[in-house]
Design an enzyme around this catalytic site. Sequence first.
Site, short mmCIF file in Angstrom:
data_model
loop_
_atom_site.label_atom_id
_atom_site.label_comp_id
_atom_site.label_asym_id
_atom_site.label_seq_id
_atom_site.Cartn_x
_atom_site.Cartn_y
_atom_site.Cartn_z
N ASN A 6 40.49 -154.33 82.43
CA ASN A 6 39.43 -153.50 81.86
C ASN A 6 39.31 -153.83 80.37
O ASN A 6 40.32 -153.81 79.67
CB ASN A 6 39.76 -152.02 82.06
CG ASN A 6 38.55 -151.13 81.85
OD1 ASN A 6 37.87 -151.22 80.82
ND2 ASN A 6 38.28 -150.26 82.80
N HIS A 62 34.86 -145.51 91.65
CA HIS A 62 33.94 -146.56 91.21
C HIS A 62 32.70 -146.58 92.11
O HIS A 62 32.68 -145.99 93.18
CB HIS A 62 34.61 -147.93 91.25
CG HIS A 62 35.48 -148.21 90.07
ND1 HIS A 62 36.80 -147.84 90.02
CD2 HIS A 62 35.21 -148.81 88.89
CE1 HIS A 62 37.32 -148.21 88.86
NE2 HIS A 62 36.36 -148.80 88.15
N HIS A 63 31.71 -147.33 91.66
CA HIS A 63 30.47 -147.52 92.41
C HIS A 63 30.75 -148.24 93.73
O HIS A 63 31.77 -148.92 93.90
CB HIS A 63 29.48 -148.33 91.57
CG HIS A 63 30.07 -149.60 91.02
ND1 HIS A 63 30.10 -150.78 91.72
CD2 HIS A 63 30.67 -149.85 89.84
CE1 HIS A 63 30.69 -151.72 91.00
NE2 HIS A 63 31.05 -151.17 89.84
N LYS A 77 31.71 -152.12 94.19
CA LYS A 77 33.00 -152.68 93.81
C LYS A 77 33.74 -153.16 95.06
O LYS A 77 33.93 -152.40 96.01
CB LYS A 77 33.84 -151.66 93.03
CG LYS A 77 35.13 -152.25 92.49
CD LYS A 77 35.78 -151.34 91.47
CE LYS A 77 37.06 -151.94 90.93
NZ LYS A 77 36.85 -153.27 90.29
N THR A 93 42.11 -151.70 87.04
CA THR A 93 42.52 -150.73 86.02
C THR A 93 43.56 -149.76 86.57
O THR A 93 44.57 -149.46 85.91
CB THR A 93 41.30 -149.94 85.51
OG1 THR A 93 40.36 -150.87 84.97
CG2 THR A 93 41.69 -148.93 84.45
#
Length: 233
Positions: free
Chosen positions: A98, A131-132, A135, A142
């Site tokens: 990240n 997350h979206h 992904k 991360t």
Amino acid sequence: MKIALLGYGRMGKEIEKIALERGHEIVLRKTEENDYSGLEHADVAIDFSIPTAATENISTCFNHNIPVVSGTTGWLEHYNDMTALCQEKNGAFLYGSNFSVGVNLFFELNSYLAKLMSNIKEYNVSMEEIHHTQKLDAPSGTAISLAQGIIAETDYKQWTMDNANDNEIYIDAKRIEDVPGTHSVFYKSTVDEIEIKHTAFSRQGFALGAVIAAEWILGKKGIFTMKDVLNLG
């Protein structure tokens, strides 16, 4: 600075926008549909591709003496191979799970809290990352970095996405539409809970950090992380 973008999805386009705003030039926008033409003009490459393309992208750059900043996750079983190739070619490589400045400060906070909690056995640690839905890997890079930070300071041995044993950190990975990235670490006892959390509002912070890292790595040789870029010790 002339930049090769290896991967031209949402992150690649956000990196391009910020790089142009900072006066840089894009000489290659690499996708699955084109080749590496233009790479020879690059001062640095920024790789935000997909797990199956990362090692080819990175090794191609090393073979052309071009430093690489990579934020692609899901390929780290080959990380040691890439660092060995980098050293063989006397190149420069910076991998980050990240690139957000805030997340890298969060990594430091996570490690410090883990050190404080290491001898307090009443608390069990767990994590959540969101997350979206686009992904591809889970848990996120991360989240894995956060887990590794805890493992380095405590008696925990590994992370898991299944039922956790006493020496395992449970990670709950969720995929929800249009969530750039949220990471939480919980220390829970029978009487209370401590939580630290980082919430990204957009991809802009990740992209800015990647461009800053690319600016920083120019002229350097070796293997680096964002801790070096941000002088976090």
